[in-house]
Design an enzyme around this catalytic site. Sequence first.
Site, PDB file in Angstrom:
ATOM      1  CE1 TYR A 192      63.283  33.476  31.220  1.00 58.24           C
ATOM      2  CE2 TYR A 192      62.602  32.991  33.468  1.00 58.24           C
ATOM      3  CZ  TYR A 192      63.014  33.897  32.523  1.00 58.24           C
ATOM      4  OH  TYR A 192      63.169  35.218  32.867  1.00 58.24           O
ATOM      5  CE  LYS A 196      60.849  35.616  29.553  1.00 56.63           C
ATOM      6  NZ  LYS A 196      60.431  36.106  30.899  1.00 56.63           N
ATOM      7  CB  THR A 204      59.094  40.478  35.594  1.00 60.96           C
ATOM      8  OG1 THR A 204      59.952  40.319  34.464  1.00 60.96           O
ATOM      9  CG2 THR A 204      58.717  41.936  35.719  1.00 60.96           C
ATOM     10  CB  ALA A 242      57.921  36.286  27.396  1.00 58.33           C
TER      11      ALA A 242
END
Length: 299
Positions: A136, A164, A47, A205
Site C-alpha cells: 500500500y 494499492k 477508510t 480500490a
Amino acid sequence: MLENVDLISAIITPFDDQLKINFTALERLTNHLIETGNTGFIIGGTTGETPTLTHAEKLGLYTRFAEIVAGRVPIIAGTGSNNTQATIDFTKEVRQIDGIIAALVVTPYYNKPNQRGMVAHFKTVARQADFPIMMYNIPGRTGVQMENATIVELSQEPNIIGIKQCTNLNDIGFLVENTPNDFAVYTGNDPETLGAVALGANGVASVASHIYGYQIRALLDAVKHGDLLKAGKLQRELTPKMEALFLYPSPAPVKAVLNAQNWSVGSPRLPILPLNQKEKLNLAHQLGVNHLADVQLHY
C-alpha cells in the site's frame, strides 16, 4: 488470486452512538456493496479508520466481517504498521481467519525508511508472515513514497501479490508494464479508475463505491465490453463527485452521505471530526444535490 477482482471497496468501519463497532450496520452495508457489483473488499484500511482501532477490535472486526462475506468475494485485511515485527506478528494472527486471502501492508510511516529499508521491510514481512501481501503506497498520508523501481523489485517476491498505488497514472502505467503478469496493480484514487484500467491495471480500490457503486460497476463493465464512450461519460460524471468525497478528512464525507441515507454508520472516531451542517451542505452542493439525503445510490 485476484483474477476478475476489479472493484474493491475499502470499506468503512461503522460505529454506534457510543463509538463501538456496529456490526449490524456493517452487515447491511456489506450486503449492499456486494449487490452493487463489488468484487472484493479491503477491511481495516485508511477508510476503515484503522489507526483508531485497538488490536482486539481489529481481530474481532476482521473475524466477523469474514463471516458476513461468507466467501462471496475475496477479503484483504490491513495488518501494516511502521514496526516490522509487529506487522509480522499481526499478519500471522490475521492469516488464521477463514476468508481473508491477503494482508494489506502500508509503507512504514513516521520513521520514514529509505528505499532499501522498504525493500527489507516488505521482504521480511512477506517471508516471515508467510502470507500473501498487497503493498500500500500512499505517500500523501505516510510521508514516504515507495519508488517504482522498488516496487518492481518487490514484485518478484513470491508472497507479494500486488499493490494499492495512490500516486498517479504515470506510475500505474509503469508498474503494469514492468511487473509480472500475475502481480495485481490497483489505483487507490477513484478519479483515476478509467485511466488505470485503460493502462492495464486490475481495477480500483475505491471509497466512492460506497455511494456510486452501481456507476463504477457500469464504468468497469463498459471498458470490458469496449464501450469507451460510455466509460468516459461515466468517469467524467463521477470525477467531481469522487473528488468531493475528499473535501474534508476521509471518511467523514462518505459517512455523512451514508448516514443521510439511513445506513446508520455513525461518526468517525477522533481525531477525525464528523461534518458540521455547513460542511454537509457544501458537500451536497458539490455532489449536485440540495441535501445529502437526495444523493441517488442507485444507477
